[in-house]
Each structure stands twice: as structure tokens, then as C-alpha cells.
Design a protein around this motif. Structure first.
Motif, PDB file in Angstrom:
ATOM      1  N   ARG A 138      -5.814  -7.602  43.541  1.00 24.07           N
ATOM      2  CA  ARG A 138      -5.704  -8.781  42.733  1.00 24.07           C
ATOM      3  C   ARG A 138      -4.343  -8.928  42.079  1.00 24.07           C
ATOM      4  NH1 ARG A 138     -11.063  -7.442  39.293  1.00 24.07           N
ATOM      5  NH2 ARG A 138      -9.980  -8.336  37.747  1.00 24.07           N
ATOM      6  N   GLY A 139      -3.483  -7.948  42.314  1.00 25.14           N
ATOM      7  CA  GLY A 139      -2.028  -8.131  41.678  1.00 25.14           C
ATOM      8  C   GLY A 139      -2.146  -7.349  40.332  1.00 25.14           C
ATOM      9  N   ILE A 140      -3.152  -6.421  40.378  1.00 27.74           N
ATOM     10  CA  ILE A 140      -2.928  -5.308  39.217  1.00 27.74           C
ATOM     11  C   ILE A 140      -2.497  -3.840  39.563  1.00 27.74           C
ATOM     12  CG2 ILE A 140      -4.493  -3.881  37.729  1.00 27.74           C
ATOM     13  CD1 ILE A 140      -6.476  -6.032  37.790  1.00 27.74           C
ATOM     14  N   VAL A 141      -1.332  -3.316  38.936  1.00 29.25           N
ATOM     15  CA  VAL A 141      -0.911  -2.234  39.336  1.00 29.25           C
ATOM     16  C   VAL A 141      -1.513  -0.918  38.577  1.00 29.25           C
ATOM     17  CG1 VAL A 141       1.326  -0.670  39.325  1.00 29.25           C
ATOM     18  CG2 VAL A 141       1.355  -3.039  39.477  1.00 29.25           C
ATOM     19  N   MET A 142      -2.464  -0.365  39.522  1.00 36.86           N
ATOM     20  CA  MET A 142      -3.668   0.485  38.992  1.00 36.86           C
ATOM     21  C   MET A 142      -2.889   1.949  38.917  1.00 36.86           C
ATOM     22  SD  MET A 142      -6.095  -1.134  38.386  1.00 36.86           S
ATOM     23  CE  MET A 142      -7.257   0.237  37.961  1.00 36.86           C
ATOM     24  N   THR A 143      -3.384   2.897  37.847  1.00 39.11           N
ATOM     25  CA  THR A 143      -3.264   4.093  37.991  1.00 39.11           C
ATOM     26  C   THR A 143      -4.276   4.904  37.536  1.00 39.11           C
ATOM     27  OG1 THR A 143      -1.822   5.855  36.452  1.00 39.11           O
ATOM     28  CG2 THR A 143      -2.858   4.285  35.178  1.00 39.11           C
ATOM     29  N   LEU A 144      -4.525   6.091  38.035  1.00 41.18           N
ATOM     30  CA  LEU A 144      -5.718   6.926  37.845  1.00 41.18           C
ATOM     31  C   LEU A 144      -5.644   7.790  36.584  1.00 41.18           C
ATOM     32  CD1 LEU A 144      -6.296   7.922  41.721  1.00 41.18           C
ATOM     33  CD2 LEU A 144      -7.459   6.312  40.443  1.00 41.18           C
ATOM     34  N   GLY A 145      -6.366   7.286  35.640  1.00 39.86           N
ATOM     35  CA  GLY A 145      -6.406   8.263  34.549  1.00 39.86           C
ATOM     36  C   GLY A 145      -7.602   9.289  34.648  1.00 39.86           C
ATOM     37  N   ILE A 146      -7.015  10.606  33.802  1.00 38.86           N
ATOM     38  CA  ILE A 146      -7.971  11.701  34.091  1.00 38.86           C
ATOM     39  C   ILE A 146      -8.462  11.842  32.910  1.00 38.86           C
ATOM     40  CG2 ILE A 146      -8.259  14.283  34.609  1.00 38.86           C
ATOM     41  CD1 ILE A 146      -7.034  12.535  36.629  1.00 38.86           C
ATOM     42  N   PRO A 147     -10.149  12.126  32.665  1.00 38.28           N
ATOM     43  CA  PRO A 147     -10.677  12.307  31.448  1.00 38.28           C
ATOM     44  C   PRO A 147     -10.373  13.650  30.947  1.00 38.28           C
ATOM     45  CG  PRO A 147     -11.982  11.302  33.279  1.00 38.28           C
ATOM     46  CD  PRO A 147     -10.771  11.673  33.827  1.00 38.28           C
ATOM     47  N   PRO A 148      -9.769  13.787  29.806  1.00 38.68           N
ATOM     48  CA  PRO A 148      -9.244  14.978  29.360  1.00 38.68           C
ATOM     49  C   PRO A 148     -10.381  15.930  29.158  1.00 38.68           C
ATOM     50  CG  PRO A 148      -8.550  13.185  27.870  1.00 38.68           C
ATOM     51  CD  PRO A 148      -9.588  12.579  28.677  1.00 38.68           C
ATOM     52  N   THR A 149     -10.107  17.270  29.332  1.00 42.67           N
ATOM     53  CA  THR A 149     -10.839  18.523  29.077  1.00 42.67           C
ATOM     54  C   THR A 149     -10.585  19.166  27.900  1.00 42.67           C
ATOM     55  OG1 THR A 149      -9.438  19.825  30.614  1.00 42.67           O
ATOM     56  CG2 THR A 149     -11.300  18.707  31.777  1.00 42.67           C
ATOM     57  N   HIS A 150      -9.360  18.932  27.597  1.00 42.70           N
ATOM     58  CA  HIS A 150      -9.099  19.516  26.007  1.00 42.70           C
ATOM     59  C   HIS A 150      -7.790  18.829  25.610  1.00 42.70           C
ATOM     60  CE1 HIS A 150      -6.335  21.245  29.148  1.00 42.70           C
ATOM     61  NE2 HIS A 150      -5.581  21.552  28.225  1.00 42.70           N
ATOM     62  N   ALA A 151      -7.370  18.965  24.416  1.00 39.91           N
ATOM     63  CA  ALA A 151      -6.393  18.289  23.808  1.00 39.91           C
ATOM     64  C   ALA A 151      -5.077  18.978  24.286  1.00 39.91           C
ATOM     65  CB  ALA A 151      -6.334  18.369  22.012  1.00 39.91           C
ATOM     66  N   SER A 152      -4.549  18.558  25.152  1.00 38.71           N
ATOM     67  CA  SER A 152      -3.290  18.877  25.848  1.00 38.71           C
ATOM     68  C   SER A 152      -2.294  18.364  25.552  1.00 38.71           C
ATOM     69  CB  SER A 152      -3.555  18.587  27.284  1.00 38.71           C
ATOM     70  OG  SER A 152      -2.134  19.290  27.998  1.00 38.71           O
ATOM     71  N   THR A 153      -1.324  19.151  25.127  1.00 37.95           N
ATOM     72  CA  THR A 153       0.150  18.658  24.900  1.00 37.95           C
ATOM     73  C   THR A 153       0.954  18.541  25.906  1.00 37.95           C
ATOM     74  OG1 THR A 153       0.845  20.856  24.233  1.00 37.95           O
ATOM     75  CG2 THR A 153       0.083  19.404  22.494  1.00 37.95           C
ATOM     76  N   ALA A 154       0.695  18.893  27.130  1.00 40.00           N
ATOM     77  CA  ALA A 154       1.311  18.831  28.452  1.00 40.00           C
ATOM     78  C   ALA A 154       1.486  17.436  29.304  1.00 40.00           C
ATOM     79  CB  ALA A 154       0.916  19.958  29.418  1.00 40.00           C
ATOM     80  N   TYR A 155       0.538  16.746  29.057  1.00 35.81           N
ATOM     81  CA  TYR A 155       0.580  15.686  29.702  1.00 35.81           C
ATOM     82  C   TYR A 155       0.765  14.136  28.668  1.00 35.81           C
ATOM     83  CZ  TYR A 155      -2.132  18.645  32.512  1.00 35.81           C
ATOM     84  OH  TYR A 155      -2.508  19.752  33.410  1.00 35.81           O
ATOM     85  N   GLY A 156       1.008  13.126  29.356  1.00 32.00           N
ATOM     86  CA  GLY A 156       1.218  11.880  28.942  1.00 32.00           C
ATOM     87  C   GLY A 156      -0.423  11.313  28.645  1.00 32.00           C
ATOM     88  N   TYR A 157      -0.377  10.380  27.756  1.00 35.22           N
ATOM     89  CA  TYR A 157      -1.685   9.843  27.650  1.00 35.22           C
ATOM     90  C   TYR A 157      -1.551   8.129  27.851  1.00 35.22           C
ATOM     91  CZ  TYR A 157      -3.684  13.939  25.684  1.00 35.22           C
ATOM     92  OH  TYR A 157      -4.181  15.389  25.584  1.00 35.22           O
TER      93      TYR A 157
END
Length: 471
Positions: A138-157
């Protein structure tokens, strides 16, 4: 939908947080990080080798071309291997991959994958790709988001916005860079997800977004693709054009600017294996919470990651510690400081330490060699040539060499004369002679090489002929 997805696999990174196992000469995506498993590059290939996917496009560094090709063969996967003349970050890799996919079909659906991530449920991954692909149509640029398992400071949100369907897909309200711990807790409370860096899009949509938000990336990438040349099984991008591609991530170049971004909450477990503590988290543990691999012993120790790729490594009385030993380097770090290993590597590189970038065992298209000893006017190596492997026809100006066969049969050419050598036989190669080594047999050829001379560096090689096109 029945459209097959074109995988674009990024395999050119260095992974310095996993030093000393991962180094520039053999980075983490090509190494078996978890006991008994293939490399993450090979497992990535296997995930996208089913009926849902087209022939992959692998974007990697020129330095890794033969490792990449070898592991593709081992995985039983055929792919288009694209060689970057230099590292330019993910925007260049995505643009190049999309341009090449568009040559197959201007509206091809693509999935962009890092080659160094761990995904523990391949079936769920494929299912999520299919769901995201339906939205990408449909013309959407999709990304796969990961449900967090903890409050990580190592990943973007990613902040989800309005729903796109009734199955966990939303518009992207905003992308957020790596937060501090307090902000990460707030993000989780608000339903944010981790940014996995996996994208699914229709090719014409992504190229239009590059044109709108990062035209200089697209223009130089297009010139690099148009000027690319074939080299054996590889496609070499034009180096002059590629050097002009801005060094920027696809997140900053496009994803944080586009109004077409969507996010699907993934149903599979995921890790980017970005550091030793991340590998600890996804690995099997013993009764004391230790992750042990290789030649190791532990006493009165708990919750540690201990790995040795050779020497006996004993750990006594430690808790929450990373210990990784190789033949020429050892790192010991608090688990909480595992991300700082990259700073150690940067410091070692600044000091000119070879161990920062090179393994003792160096892989070549014909096999590998490993230094045993080095001193003034000599060097000793262990050399392994795979069946059918042929070293280049070459000469050295500063050293003579002695080859002692310890396993298999060696076909040695010296100044045009060809002779076979068997176990416990030795060939002498005087300074300046033209020589070549070939394994004509069906088993590995292993030999000890003794170099003697005023200079034994790898750059004292003049290649005259080479079946791997390295002349």
C-alpha cells in the motif's frame, strides 16, 4: 498476497563490542557466536531461503567477499553479492539494494536485514514479514518493532501512532534515539517498541523517499550501481561514485523524516547481539547462571559469561563478569560495562596494535594461515589449503620460505618447475623466485611455513597471476 520478498542483507559491519572474537579481519556476523550454531550470517540466509523469498542481495565489504561467498555455499543459498569499496553506513546499503531490486521489478517488495542479529523463531519472523509486506504493498515503509523486555538504553525506540490494521501494525508517530534509563522506563510505560533496524517496503516507495529526503545518497548510489563491474561472482560498485555517498544511517536519512513509516509489533524473540552481555542474555546457562563456552573452568562463580577459543581459562569467585580469551588477546569486563569494549578497541587502534583489527588466523579464498611465532628476521605460520585451493603465483623480494608438509599433498611450482610434496617432505623457495602452492587432493593440505629474511610483512608479495582476481 503471493508476491515474493527480495531480502537485502547488510553484511559489512565490524562489531567491535564483541572484540576480541569479532575483529575487522573476521567480524561477528561470520563467526559462530552461540555454541554449536552457524554464524548469524548463515542463519539469516536460512531464514530467507524459503518459498516466500526471492534471491537475496547481500551488500558487504570487499574485504569479506570470499568469506561471504564461502558461507553462502555452506548455507546452500545463491545470492547477488555486492561489494562496497568502503564503509558508508546503512543508508548507502539500503539505497544500493533497492536500486538493484528495482532492476528486477520496479515495485518489488524488499526486506532489509542486518546479518548479525539473532532471531529464535524463524516461522514467526516469516509470518511477520508477510504481514508487513501486505502493508508495504500500500506504499507504507514498514519496520519491525520489538516489544521491550526491559528498559534498555542500548536501542532506539519507536512510538506507535494510529492503527494501520487490527493486528498490531501502526503508523510511526516518531523515532527516538537511545535514551537514558529513566526515559527508557517512560517509553515502555507509553507502549514504545525497540527499533530492530529491519525494514519492509515497496522498492519504488523507498526510492521516492530517498529522492525526497536524501537525494544526495540516492544520486551517488545510483552512479555507483550504474558504474559497477562484474568480478568473478561479485558486483563491484564504482569506487569514485560510492565515495561521494554521505555516511549516514537509513534511520536518519529517511525513516525519521518520511510520513509513510509504519511499525509492526514483532511476534518473535530478537537480539542484535550488540555486546557480550546481550549474548549472555540469549544463551543457555548452567545452574549457577554461567554461560560457558570452550576450554574453561569455573569455581565459586555465578552469572558470568566465560568463553575461550583455545587456552585453558579458569574463573574463580567472580560474579556478573565477562571473560573472553583468544590465542592473542583476553578481555575481562563487568557485565554492566560490556558496551565499553568498543572504547578499548578504539584505544588499541590508536596505538597501532595489530590485535585490535586482525586475528592470528587470517582467512583467504584458498583457506587460511595462522602465525605461530615471529621474531627478528623470521616468522613461522601454519597454513591450511582447502581441496582445490590455489595460492597466487607470486614472489618476495625480502624473504625466503620453507614449506614443510604435515598433512595432504602439495603441488609446488618454483620458477616454472612443478613438483609434488607429501607428508614430512619440504620445499625450499629462495628469495625472488616465482612460486605457487596448490592442493590437488581431496583432503585439506596443511603445512608449516618458515620465513627467513630481512622483512616478513604481508605486503612483500608481488602477485603475478591469481585465480581469485586479486592481482
Amino acid at each position: 498476497m503471493t508476491t515474493r520478498i527480495v531480502p537485502i542483507i547488510m553484511a559489512g559491519g565490524a562489531g567491535t563490542r564483541l572484540w576480541p572474537i569479532s575483529r575487522d579481519s573476521m567480524p561477528k556476523q561470520f563467526i559462530s557466536l552461540m555454541s554449536g550454531e552457524r554464524s548469524t550470517f548463515e542463519t539469516t540466509l536460512q531464514r530467507v531461503s524459503g518459498a516466500d523469498f526471492e534471491r537475496p542481495i547481500v551488500v558487504t565489504s570487499d574485504a569479506f567477499r570470499f568469506i561471504c561467498a564461502e558461507q553462502l555455499r555452506a548455507a546452500g543459498v545463491e545470492a547477488d553479492i555486492v561489494l562496497e569499496p568502503e564503509r558508508r553506513d546503512s543508508a548507502a546499503a539500503v539505497a544500493v539494494g533497492a536500486l538493484l531490486a528495482a532492476r528486477r521489478d520496479p515495485q518489488a517488495i524488499c526486506v532489509v536485514l542486518a546479518s548479525d542479529h539473532a532471531i529464535l523463531d524463524g516461522g514467526a519472523f516469516v509470518a511477520d514479514c508477510r504481514r508487513a509486506a501486505a502493508l508495504a504493498e500500500r506504499g507504507i515503509v514498514m519496520t519491525l518493532g520489538i516489544p521491550p523486555t526491559h528498559a534498555s538504553t542500548a536501542y532506539g525506540y519507536i512510538a506507535p501512532g494510529d492503527a494501520l490494521d487490527g493486528h498490531g501494525a501502526h503508523k510511526v508517530a516518531r523515532f527516538v534515539e537511545k535514551p537514558d534509563a529513566e526515559t527508557a522506563e517512560d517509553f515502555i510505560a507509553k507502549g514504545y517498541v525497540w527499533n530492530s533496524g529491519n525494514f519492509i517496503f515497496r522498492t519504488d516507495t523507498m526510492l521516492a523517499e530517498f529522492e525526497a529526503h536524501a537525494p544526495e545518497v540516492l544520486a551517488s548510489s545510483r552512479l555507483a550501481v550504474d558504474g559497477a563491474v562484474r568480478d568473478l561472482d561479485f558486483l563491484r560498485l564504482d569506487p569514485d561514485a560510492f565515495a561521494k555517498v554521505p555516511k549516514i544511517s537509513v534511520d536518519i536519512a529517511v525513516m525519521e523524516k518520511t510520513r509513510r513509516a509504519g511499525v509492526l509489533s514483532a511476534s518473535f524473540d530478537w537480539s542484535d547481539i550488540g555486546s557480550w552481555d546481550a549474548l549472555y542474555d540469549i544463551s543457555d546457562k548452567d545452574a549457577e547462571g554461567n554461560v560457558l563456552s570452550g576450554n574453561v573452568e569455573v569455581f565459586e562463580a555465578s552469572d558470568n559469561f566465560v568463553r575461550s577459543d583455545g587456552m585453558l581459562t579458569a574463573v574463580v569467585g567472580l560474579k556478573d563478569t565477562i571473560v573472553v580469551a583468544t590465542s592473542d588477546a583476553v578481555v575481562v569486563a563487568a557485565k554492566s560495562a560490556a558496551g565499553r569494549v568498543k572504547d578499548v578497541v578504539a584505544s588499541l587502534k590508536a596505538k597501532g596494535r595489530r590485535e585490535a583489527s586482525e586475528h592470528l588466523r587470517m582467512f583467504r579464498p584458498w583457506g587460511w594461515y595462522q602465525r605461530i611465532d615471529i621474531g627478528q628476521r623470521f616468522q613461522v605460520k601454519h597454513i591450511c589449503v582447502k581441496p582445490g585451493g590455489i595460492l597466487s603465483l607470486q614472489r618476495h623480494y625480502h624473504r625466503a620460505e620453507h614449506w614443510i608438509v604435515v598433512h595432504g599433498t602439495a603441488e609446488v611450482t618454483v620458477d616454472g618447475t612443478v613438483k609434488l610434496y607429501h607428508e614430512n617432505e619440504a620445499a625450499y623457495l629462495p628469495i625472488g623466485c616465482t612460486h605457487r602452492l596448490h592442493n590437488p587432493g581431496k583432503i585439506e593440505l596443511k603445512l608449516i611455513e618458515v620465513q627467513v629474511g630481512s622483512y616478513t610483512g604481508e605486503d612483500d608479495i608481488v602477485r603475478i597471476e591469481d585465480v581469485y582476481a586479486r592481482t
